[in-house]
Design a protein around this motif. Sequence first.
Motif, PDB file in Angstrom:
ATOM      1  N   PHE A  19     131.614  72.739 -74.886  1.00 59.84           N
ATOM      2  CA  PHE A  19     131.904  73.612 -73.747  1.00 59.84           C
ATOM      3  C   PHE A  19     133.414  73.684 -73.565  1.00 59.84           C
ATOM      4  O   PHE A  19     134.164  72.888 -74.133  1.00 59.84           O
ATOM      5  N   GLU A  20     133.844  74.644 -72.803  1.00 58.08           N
ATOM      6  CA  GLU A  20     135.262  74.779 -72.459  1.00 58.08           C
ATOM      7  C   GLU A  20     135.498  74.140 -71.099  1.00 58.08           C
ATOM      8  O   GLU A  20     134.669  74.270 -70.197  1.00 58.08           O
ATOM      9  N   ARG A  21     136.619  73.430 -70.977  1.00 58.66           N
ATOM     10  CA  ARG A  21     136.944  72.865 -69.669  1.00 58.66           C
ATOM     11  C   ARG A  21     138.423  73.079 -69.374  1.00 58.66           C
ATOM     12  O   ARG A  21     139.260  73.120 -70.292  1.00 58.66           O
ATOM     13  N   PRO A  22     138.794  73.190 -68.108  1.00 60.11           N
ATOM     14  CA  PRO A  22     140.207  73.301 -67.752  1.00 60.11           C
ATOM     15  C   PRO A  22     140.947  72.012 -68.135  1.00 60.11           C
ATOM     16  O   PRO A  22     140.362  70.926 -68.143  1.00 60.11           O
ATOM     17  N   ASP A  23     142.213  72.146 -68.462  1.00 58.73           N
ATOM     18  CA  ASP A  23     143.008  70.948 -68.713  1.00 58.73           C
ATOM     19  C   ASP A  23     143.022  70.093 -67.449  1.00 58.73           C
ATOM     20  O   ASP A  23     143.331  70.596 -66.358  1.00 58.73           O
ATOM     21  N   PRO A  24     142.670  68.804 -67.558  1.00 56.06           N
ATOM     22  CA  PRO A  24     142.659  67.957 -66.359  1.00 56.06           C
ATOM     23  C   PRO A  24     144.070  67.728 -65.824  1.00 56.06           C
ATOM     24  O   PRO A  24     145.061  67.834 -66.560  1.00 56.06           O
ATOM     25  N   VAL A  25     144.163  67.428 -64.552  1.00 59.10           N
ATOM     26  CA  VAL A  25     145.451  67.190 -63.894  1.00 59.10           C
ATOM     27  C   VAL A  25     145.653  65.685 -63.760  1.00 59.10           C
ATOM     28  O   VAL A  25     144.799  64.984 -63.219  1.00 59.10           O
ATOM     29  N   PRO A  26     146.772  65.151 -64.262  1.00 62.80           N
ATOM     30  CA  PRO A  26     146.967  63.694 -64.206  1.00 62.80           C
ATOM     31  C   PRO A  26     147.196  63.197 -62.787  1.00 62.80           C
ATOM     32  O   PRO A  26     147.922  63.814 -62.006  1.00 62.80           O
ATOM     33  N   GLY A  27     146.539  62.078 -62.470  1.00 63.29           N
ATOM     34  CA  GLY A  27     146.816  61.394 -61.220  1.00 63.29           C
ATOM     35  C   GLY A  27     148.105  60.598 -61.336  1.00 63.29           C
ATOM     36  O   GLY A  27     148.758  60.594 -62.386  1.00 63.29           O
ATOM     37  N   PRO A  28     148.497  59.875 -60.294  1.00 62.35           N
ATOM     38  CA  PRO A  28     149.774  59.155 -60.299  1.00 62.35           C
ATOM     39  C   PRO A  28     149.915  58.154 -61.446  1.00 62.35           C
ATOM     40  O   PRO A  28     151.030  57.937 -61.941  1.00 62.35           O
TER      41      PRO A  28
END
Length: 305
Positions: A19-28
């Motif tokens: 499946f396609e997924r959005p690039d995850p956003v890094p936490g701190p």
Amino acid sequence: MSKALGYTTFGEADVQEFFERPDPVPGPAEVLVRVTAAGVNPVDHKLRSGHAPALNGHLPFPQVLGLEAAGTVLAVGAEVTGLAVGDRVTGFALTGSGTYAGTTLLLGDSTARIPGALPDTWAATIPVAGTTALDVLDQLDLPAGSSLLVNGIGGGVGIALAQLAQGRGLVVTGTASAAKRDLVTSTGASFVDYTGGGVVDRLRAQAPDGFDAAVDNVGGESLREIAPLAAKLISVGDPSVTELGGVMVHRRLDRAGLERVAELMVIGKLDPHITQTYPLERAHEALALVESLHATGKLVIDMSL
């Protein structure tokens, strides 16, 4: 967006899907990485099957397969030190983001820069196979000349153990299927075929007084068979080892361990013995081979293919 191989429910291989997924956003405490290579390990299908709920039972679906990767840093969380955008790195995807994907999140403290001399495919084998072997040997702390039995020596962890143990002056004997004989003996370890029956008797013939220690990579009945042969017993994946007087390996999962293994590769003390690489589109084939227990050495997903 990036392509990923994962699952929307726990189960066998038939629950896997792309499946396609959005690039995850890094936490701190995380870094976003463009994955260039991902190691394939038995723990991957165990997580997919729901056999390790403490690790992924709390995570939302879909979940992405894979725990180790090499790649290039795209973004760095505010609390991460020692890493910068553009760095080539290797690390553990302990964030739940998986690594059979175009991008993933790695914990900053469990990520290290890759030495320039190492290809990304080699670096992708460091987090699971490489550091597991290192942790086992550090925990056993055997003196040079000690005898070590590696039960299931033909896979990624076993082959790493064979090399690193002999580098510490240990005398290594390993069990594996006949198809893995040449790879095992190429490391200098003694080989015992565990598919022909009578494996315990053949091991006793090699070590009449028993082994100073045994490392189990197989679990189950095989673990119970070899347990009486060693003064010390440690398992990589079967908690029932504690019922047999042994212990589980204590995993450190830190940057220092990654850097130590990378250096051992650079100086020629450790070859991951990658026997096959796969494009992401064939990642399910690689995992199926590992799950069948017929994989020899280490399998890697190479995103450049």
